[in-house]
Scaffold this motif. Structure first.
Motif, short mmCIF file in Angstrom:
data_model
loop_
_atom_site.label_atom_id
_atom_site.label_comp_id
_atom_site.label_asym_id
_atom_site.label_seq_id
_atom_site.Cartn_x
_atom_site.Cartn_y
_atom_site.Cartn_z
N VAL A 157 17.85 47.60 28.66
CA VAL A 157 19.18 47.10 28.27
C VAL A 157 19.70 46.26 29.43
O VAL A 157 19.74 46.72 30.57
CB VAL A 157 20.15 48.27 27.96
CG1 VAL A 157 21.53 47.72 27.60
CG2 VAL A 157 19.62 49.16 26.85
N ASP A 158 20.11 45.02 29.12
CA ASP A 158 20.73 44.12 30.10
C ASP A 158 22.19 43.96 29.70
O ASP A 158 22.49 43.65 28.54
CB ASP A 158 20.04 42.75 30.08
CG ASP A 158 18.61 42.84 30.56
OD1 ASP A 158 18.41 43.04 31.76
OD2 ASP A 158 17.69 42.72 29.72
N SER A 159 23.11 44.18 30.66
CA SER A 159 24.52 44.11 30.34
C SER A 159 25.32 43.64 31.55
O SER A 159 24.81 43.55 32.67
CB SER A 159 25.03 45.49 29.89
OG SER A 159 24.84 46.46 30.91
N ASP A 160 26.59 43.34 31.29
CA ASP A 160 27.51 42.97 32.37
C ASP A 160 28.09 44.21 33.03
O ASP A 160 28.35 44.23 34.23
CB ASP A 160 28.65 42.11 31.83
CG ASP A 160 28.15 40.80 31.23
OD1 ASP A 160 27.14 40.26 31.74
OD2 ASP A 160 28.75 40.32 30.25
N LYS A 161 28.29 45.27 32.22
CA LYS A 161 28.88 46.52 32.72
C LYS A 161 28.24 47.69 31.99
O LYS A 161 27.93 47.60 30.80
CB LYS A 161 30.39 46.51 32.46
CG LYS A 161 31.12 47.76 32.92
CD LYS A 161 32.61 47.64 32.62
CE LYS A 161 33.37 48.88 33.03
NZ LYS A 161 34.80 48.76 32.70
N LEU A 162 28.05 48.79 32.71
CA LEU A 162 27.50 50.00 32.12
C LEU A 162 28.32 51.18 32.61
O LEU A 162 28.54 51.33 33.82
CB LEU A 162 26.03 50.19 32.53
CG LEU A 162 25.37 51.48 32.02
CD1 LEU A 162 25.11 51.38 30.52
CD2 LEU A 162 24.07 51.73 32.76
N VAL A 163 28.78 52.00 31.67
CA VAL A 163 29.48 53.24 32.02
C VAL A 163 28.59 54.40 31.58
O VAL A 163 28.18 54.46 30.42
CB VAL A 163 30.87 53.33 31.35
CG1 VAL A 163 31.56 54.63 31.75
CG2 VAL A 163 31.73 52.13 31.72
N VAL A 164 28.29 55.30 32.52
CA VAL A 164 27.45 56.45 32.24
C VAL A 164 28.33 57.69 32.21
O VAL A 164 29.06 57.96 33.16
CB VAL A 164 26.34 56.62 33.32
CG1 VAL A 164 25.50 57.85 33.04
CG2 VAL A 164 25.48 55.36 33.39
N TYR A 165 28.26 58.44 31.10
CA TYR A 165 29.04 59.66 30.93
C TYR A 165 28.11 60.86 31.10
O TYR A 165 27.06 60.93 30.47
CB TYR A 165 29.68 59.69 29.54
CG TYR A 165 30.68 58.58 29.33
CD1 TYR A 165 32.02 58.79 29.62
CD2 TYR A 165 30.27 57.34 28.86
CE1 TYR A 165 32.94 57.76 29.44
CE2 TYR A 165 31.20 56.31 28.68
CZ TYR A 165 32.52 56.53 28.97
OH TYR A 165 33.43 55.52 28.79
N LEU A 166 28.51 61.77 31.98
CA LEU A 166 27.72 62.96 32.26
C LEU A 166 28.39 64.20 31.66
O LEU A 166 29.62 64.26 31.55
CB LEU A 166 27.56 63.16 33.76
CG LEU A 166 26.93 61.99 34.52
CD1 LEU A 166 27.14 62.15 36.01
CD2 LEU A 166 25.46 61.90 34.19
N LYS A 167 27.57 65.16 31.29
CA LYS A 167 28.09 66.45 30.81
C LYS A 167 27.17 67.51 31.38
O LYS A 167 25.97 67.50 31.12
CB LYS A 167 28.11 66.49 29.29
CG LYS A 167 28.78 67.69 28.71
CD LYS A 167 28.91 67.58 27.21
CE LYS A 167 29.74 68.74 26.68
NZ LYS A 167 29.96 68.62 25.26
N ASN A 168 27.72 68.38 32.19
CA ASN A 168 26.95 69.43 32.85
C ASN A 168 25.77 68.86 33.64
O ASN A 168 24.67 69.40 33.62
CB ASN A 168 26.45 70.47 31.84
CG ASN A 168 27.59 71.14 31.11
OD1 ASN A 168 28.64 71.42 31.69
ND2 ASN A 168 27.41 71.38 29.83
N GLY A 169 25.99 67.74 34.31
CA GLY A 169 24.98 67.13 35.14
C GLY A 169 23.93 66.31 34.40
O GLY A 169 23.03 65.76 35.02
N GLU A 170 24.01 66.24 33.10
CA GLU A 170 23.07 65.46 32.28
C GLU A 170 23.78 64.24 31.69
O GLU A 170 24.96 64.31 31.35
CB GLU A 170 22.53 66.31 31.13
CG GLU A 170 21.68 67.48 31.55
CD GLU A 170 20.30 67.06 32.03
OE1 GLU A 170 19.74 66.10 31.47
OE2 GLU A 170 19.79 67.70 32.97
N ILE A 171 23.04 63.15 31.52
CA ILE A 171 23.62 61.96 30.89
C ILE A 171 23.79 62.23 29.40
O ILE A 171 22.81 62.55 28.71
CB ILE A 171 22.73 60.72 31.12
CG1 ILE A 171 22.68 60.37 32.60
CG2 ILE A 171 23.25 59.54 30.30
CD1 ILE A 171 21.74 59.23 32.94
N SER A 172 25.02 62.11 28.92
CA SER A 172 25.27 62.31 27.49
C SER A 172 25.39 60.99 26.75
O SER A 172 25.05 60.92 25.57
CB SER A 172 26.55 63.14 27.28
OG SER A 172 27.67 62.48 27.82
#
Length: 181
Positions: A73-88
């Motif tokens: 995936v190529d993007s201008d911005k990426l937001v990563v959301y974690l839940k209990n230390g795992e990427i959700s």
């Protein structure tokens, strides 16, 4: 009067960039991601990165490249959301954000783009929103909403609740083989 999506489909057809994954919902049986993709680590490269421990989010900006196995995936911005230390969830935005994935060995890559892409790694689900286009080989579909479920080899486009948000698909016939005289 043409919609933005119709104009985008025409533009993609003119510039020779392929088209979407077979016939939505039923025609996609061969289009599943390499089984090993979901077992691979997620790599993210960007110009800047910030992490908010309290909100459990990471924000990456500037020429963001995200890779997991054959998914890119190529993007201008990426937001990563974690839940209990795992990427959700990962949310990629761009003008447009682009993705590609090899569905199986020997198959053509599935490619797509949209202004917003949400990826759920635990579900192998990519949701493309706003001016979304997905293509593979000579086939293409465009809509404001496209779900790509690589685990179940399923692509869904459009919304049942709205006649105004149409799906536009193009299927090119395979070239005929010349017959021997």
């Amino acid at each position: 009067m043409q919609t933005k999506i119709e104009k985008r489909v025409e533009m993609l057809l003119r510039d020779g960039r392929g088209a979407i994954v077979c016939a939505l919902l039923a025609f996609v049986s061969a289009a599943h991601a390499l089984e090993s993709d979901s077992e691979q680590p997620i790599y993210i490269d960007s110009n800047t990165a910030t992490y908010d421990d309290k909100a459990q989010t990471s924000v990456y900006t500037g020429n963001v490249v995200t890779v997991q196995g054959s998914l890119r995936v190529d993007s201008d911005k990426l937001v990563v959301y974690l839940k209990n230390g795992e990427i959700s969830k990962l949310v990629a935005t761009g003008k447009p954000a682009r993705f590609e994935q090899l569905p199986a060995e020997g198959k053509e890559k599935i490619k797509g783009e949209a202004l917003i892409g949400e990826y759920y790694p635990g579900k192998d689900l990519l949701i493309l929103k706003k001016e979304a286009v997905v293509w593979q080989g000579g086939n293409k579909s465009a809509s404001d909403l496209i779900h790509y479920d690589s685990r179940n080899a399923l692509i869904k486009a459009g919304e049942k609740s709205s006649d105004a948000k149409r799906v536009h698909s193009v299927f090119k016939p395979k070239p005929k083989q010349p017959q021997n005289p």
